[in-house]
Design a protein around this motif. Structure first.
Motif, PDB file in Angstrom:
ATOM      1  N   GLN A 144      85.535 146.618  56.883  1.00  0.00           N
ATOM      2  CA  GLN A 144      84.826 145.498  56.582  1.00  0.00           C
ATOM      3  C   GLN A 144      84.025 145.757  55.185  1.00  0.00           C
ATOM      4  O   GLN A 144      84.033 145.042  54.404  1.00  0.00           O
ATOM      5  CB  GLN A 144      83.375 145.275  57.499  1.00  0.00           C
ATOM      6  N   GLY A 162      87.936 138.314  59.711  1.00  0.00           N
ATOM      7  CA  GLY A 162      87.957 137.719  61.116  1.00  0.00           C
ATOM      8  C   GLY A 162      88.246 138.772  62.272  1.00  0.00           C
ATOM      9  O   GLY A 162      87.685 138.754  63.199  1.00  0.00           O
ATOM     10  N   THR A 175      88.176 141.908  62.012  1.00  0.00           N
ATOM     11  CA  THR A 175      87.328 142.734  62.333  1.00  0.00           C
ATOM     12  C   THR A 175      86.085 142.415  63.181  1.00  0.00           C
ATOM     13  O   THR A 175      85.518 143.132  63.895  1.00  0.00           O
ATOM     14  CB  THR A 175      86.605 143.321  61.095  1.00  0.00           C
ATOM     15  N   HIS A 176      85.863 141.138  63.304  1.00  0.00           N
ATOM     16  CA  HIS A 176      84.790 140.485  63.826  1.00  0.00           C
ATOM     17  C   HIS A 176      85.353 140.302  65.336  1.00  0.00           C
ATOM     18  O   HIS A 176      84.636 140.485  66.434  1.00  0.00           O
ATOM     19  CB  HIS A 176      84.246 139.196  63.509  1.00  0.00           C
ATOM     20  N   LYS A 196      84.978 143.646  67.171  1.00  0.00           N
ATOM     21  CA  LYS A 196      83.570 143.641  67.613  1.00  0.00           C
ATOM     22  C   LYS A 196      83.234 142.583  68.831  1.00  0.00           C
ATOM     23  O   LYS A 196      82.092 142.705  68.927  1.00  0.00           O
ATOM     24  CB  LYS A 196      82.536 143.741  66.458  1.00  0.00           C
ATOM     25  N   GLU A 214      82.727 139.456  68.198  1.00  0.00           N
ATOM     26  CA  GLU A 214      81.856 138.575  67.535  1.00  0.00           C
ATOM     27  C   GLU A 214      82.418 137.355  67.467  1.00  0.00           C
ATOM     28  O   GLU A 214      82.983 136.982  66.458  1.00  0.00           O
ATOM     29  CB  GLU A 214      81.314 139.175  66.513  1.00  0.00           C
ATOM     30  N   THR A 216      81.462 134.058  65.279  1.00  0.00           N
ATOM     31  CA  THR A 216      81.809 134.327  63.773  1.00  0.00           C
ATOM     32  C   THR A 216      83.215 134.489  63.496  1.00  0.00           C
ATOM     33  O   THR A 216      83.654 133.678  62.720  1.00  0.00           O
ATOM     34  CB  THR A 216      81.053 135.698  63.360  1.00  0.00           C
ATOM     35  N   ALA A 217      83.951 135.073  64.201  1.00  0.00           N
ATOM     36  CA  ALA A 217      85.325 134.910  63.959  1.00  0.00           C
ATOM     37  C   ALA A 217      86.056 133.608  63.944  1.00  0.00           C
ATOM     38  O   ALA A 217      86.896 133.181  63.200  1.00  0.00           O
ATOM     39  CB  ALA A 217      86.126 135.954  65.023  1.00  0.00           C
TER      40      ALA A 217
END
Length: 758
Positions: A302, A323, A325-326, A329, A331, A334-335
């Protein structure tokens, strides 16, 4: 004094020679212009060969342009005559073109009538037209130009630039341009590439490399190889030129990423960032982000994606990388926003659809996830192990939507890519359970538990499969593990109560089911199993001749089975258990009806046992024989038939069975039997629907370089002014003036005194 006189005389002679020989001086000036052009043309052409206009802005090149302008200005001043206007305009156009002013160069030449002029002027005008995007006009001029490989090469390029790939291929088939240093094959290869004939394109690029090992040829061949999935060959091409060209260095590192060689790619990107070269710094930061993501260092990934975003615009690869990386996690919202933004800008970017599919899956929007997977199906690589998680995600989406066939296929693809992918193995076990292929389900789940031992639902499902095969001793450890992982798992507690019963821990089992029924009275399988425990305890009281206690337990068991049937009337096998209670209460007609309500092999066994207790041996053998025909390997059936045949030996058989710790069937069924026969109870349990948080390790969005360009050959020529015929020199009278020389010791006198002649 003498030296000064010599210098004056020499200078005078030089000036006089220049005045007498103007053509010699201008010829020397023109040669200087030609020499400068000859030095500039390789750089000018290299800017097109390497697709690098910055070369024309370098100080050395600009200095050469200024030298050319100065040299030509001097030549023009000394040699120009009004009749030389065509040559002058051609030469000025050449200088303008070399300076980057293509349109003005063409405009100058278009003002000329070249019908009676040197054919090479047509060729020059064709080059200016090609530079200005006037390809048809360029072809017309090339046709009028002197024959040569350059004109042939450039004609083919004009077809290609106009995207007339069919005509370009036809032209290439009818002509050849040897001696172009591979440019001909390169351009033919590019035409094949644009025409979708990638195999032919690679062959032509290889021919170009054999003629001259140029960066452009290797990069383009590498790009095509990347597109066709030959990453290993592409890496060799990129590596070959990466030492001298930063552009190739970045491509080389990205190719390593596509081979999942994340550490090696990271090292190449770092080497670039340590240099003073800054052209591709944003790409290097992006590559570093991908490298760290591949190494599963999400925070570092990130950080570099953020650095890349300060230098690069929002490219699909960058946004998709962020995206990803989200997703890692979890998320999901957000992605989803990032991937959706990419798709709205570029609806052809398939990795973004894959990312959005996973984001939809994480938000339990399985139908939307499958729609995105469908749009990106061309990007799903069944041979790349890093796609395993995507196939798992797609398979579970299909499974939850009852699309079993598709789910099974995708789980198999994931397992093929990664045999240790426990999510896929567990998913396959769920499908096998639904299809009542319990043996296969157990094999898949057993293998999944080798790779993941912390998920209680997998343990409870596996325990239930063991219950199906009456493997209570092995199930004891399995359910113990499941309960230890999650005491609130009702299915695990239910199984634990069953194996406690089968382990002759009746009171512990009763206590556990009492608690479970109080907490979850709406679950029918708990009432059913609670009733079985009560029935066994009733049998124990009966063996102890505690008739009232036994009847109380039988009544409680009957109520439990009734509650279970009221809650789940479709589960007809509850009737088998209730029939057993009727039999204990000697309500044989009701028992018979209960057994007939669920005519499976267990009901047949229990019917046979009932008739044996009534001394109706013939009927007992008949029903037990049918049960054995259905399942000849069922050991309870075999045991009961043996007891039935031997009759008086049933007490001995009871003792033998009770003392055998490794008995292949239920010891508890023998120990608490009232008549020496094994009465079968049907336990009830439910399999959990498995779900996994998802590793969401996405395949990296491989950088695709669409640096597709054609390479012409620009060989402008200056045209010298024609030599002029000069008139014959006129004889001029030279008037000599006498000079007075004053000699030492003489007096000043004027004139000349002639001698006296006698």
């Amino acid at each position: 004094m003498v030296q000064k006189i010599y210098i004056l005389v020499s200078s005078g002679i030089l000036l006089m020679l220049m005045a007498l020989s103007p053509n010699t001086a201008s010829a020397q000036d023109f040669s200087e212009c030609q020499k400068i052009v000859k030095d500039l043309l390789p750089v000018f052409n290299r800017s097109f060969e390497e697709n690098n206009p910055a070369l024309l802005r370098e100080e050395s090149y600009q200095r050469g342009i200024r030298s050319l302008q100065a040299a030509y200005s001097l030549y023009h001043k000394r040699a120009f005559q009004p009749s030389d206007s065509v040559q002058r305009m051609n030469n000025e156009a050449v200088i303008l073109a070399l300076s980057g002013n293509y349109q003005k160069a063409l405009h100058i030449m278009e003002e000329l009538d070249l019908s009676t002029q040197d054919a090479y002027l047509h060729y020059n005008r064709g080059l200016f037209a090609m530079l200005s995007g006037r390809y048809e006009a360029a072809r017309n001029d090339f046709a009028d130009a002197p024959g040569g490989v350059q004109a042939t090469l450039n004609t083919m390029v004009t077809y290609a630039k106009q995207k007339k790939y069919g005509q370009a291929i036809d032209f290439a088939g009818q002509n050849s341009a040897k001696g172009t240093g591979g440019k001909w094959n390169y351009n033919v290869g590019m035409v094949y590439k644009f025409n979708g004939q990638l195999t032919e394109a690679v062959d032509e690029m290889s021919a170009a490399v054999r003629q001259k090992d140029e960066m452009a040829y290797r990069l383009q061949r590498g790009d095509i190889l990347m597109r066709t999935g030959n990453e290993k060959r592409a890496v060799k091409d990129f590596e070959k030129v990466s030492r001298t060209h930063p552009k190739a260095q970045i491509r080389y590192a990205n190719a390593l990423l596509s081979l999942n060689q994340f550490g090696a790619a990271k090292a190449v990107f770092e080497k670039y960032l340590e240099s003073n070269e800054r052209t591709f710094r944003g790409d290097a930061y992006l590559g570093m982000g991908h490298s760290f993501y591949g190494l599963m260092q999400i925070s570092e990934a990130q950080r570099y994606y953020k650095l890349a975003s300060t230098l690069k615009r929002e490219t699909p690869a960058l946004q998709s990388g962020i995206g990803n990386t989200h997703l890692s996690k979890h998320e999901y919202q957000t992605a989803f926003t990032l991937f959706d933004r990419v798709i709205k800008k570029d609806s052809t970017y398939l990795p973004a659809y894959l990312g959005r599919a996973v984001a939809n899956y994480g938000q339990k929007k399985y139908d939307l996830a499958l729609k995105d997977f469908k749009k990106a199906e061309k990007a799903l690589n069944e041979d790349n192990k890093f796609f395993a998680d995507l196939f798992v995600t797609k398979a579970f989406s299909e499974y939850y939507l009852k699309q079993t066939t598709g789910a099974q296929s995708d789980f198999q693809k994931a397992i093929k890519l990664d045999g240790a992918r426990y999510e896929a193995l567990a998913g396959m076990s769920s499908i096998m359970i639904d299809q009542k292929r319990f043996s296969e389900a157990g094999q898949y789940l057993s293998k999944a538990l080798q790779y993941e031992q912390g998920y209680d639902l997998m343990w409870s499902n596996y325990g239930n499969l063991l219950l199906h095969f009456d493997m209570f001793k092995k199930g004891y450890q399995v359910f113990k593990k499941a309960v230890s992982l999650n005491p609130s798992n009702v299915n695990a507690q239910n199984g634990w109560g069953i194996v406690l019963l089968e382990n002759d821990q009746l009171d512990r089992s009763m206590s556990l089911f009492d608690s479970l029924v109080r907490e979850k009275p709406e679950l029918p399988f708990l009432h059913n199993n609670h009733g079985i425990v009560q029935a066994y305890i009733g049998n124990r009281h009966d063996q102890r001749h505690q008739v009232n206690e036994a009847n109380a337990r039988y009544d409680g068991s009957y109520d439990d089975f009734k509650k279970a049937m009221d809650a789940a009337p479709s589960r007809k096998f509850y009737n088998v258990n209730q029939g057993n209670v009727y039999r204990y209460l000697e309500k044989y007609d009701e028992a018979k009806l209960s057994y007939q309500s669920y005519q499976d092999k267990s009901a047949l066994n229990n019917t046979a046992v009932m008739y044996a207790g009534q001394e109706r041996i013939k009927d007992a053998k008949y029903y037990l024989g049918i049960a054995i025909q259905i399942d000849s390997l069922h050991r309870v059936f075999q045991y009961n038939m043996t007891v039935l045949v031997k009759g008086k030996q049933k007490e001995m058989m009871r003792l033998v069975a009770s003392s055998d710790e490794n008995s292949p069937f239920s010891d508890i069924g023998i120990k608490y039997s009232r008549d020496g026969f094994v009465t079968i109870y049907l336990y009830d349990y439910e399999y959990d629907v498995l779900s996994f948080p998802g590793r969401h390790y996405m395949p990296l969005p491989v950088a695709e370089y669409k640096e597709d360009y054609f390479i012409p050959e620009y060989d402008f020529k200056l045209i010298a002014y024609p030599k002029k015929k000069s008139d014959a020199p006129k004889n001029k009278k030279v008037r000599y003036h006498s000079q007075k020389v004053k000699l030492p010791g003489s007096r000043a006198r004027s004139g000349t005194k002639c001698p006296v002649l006698f």
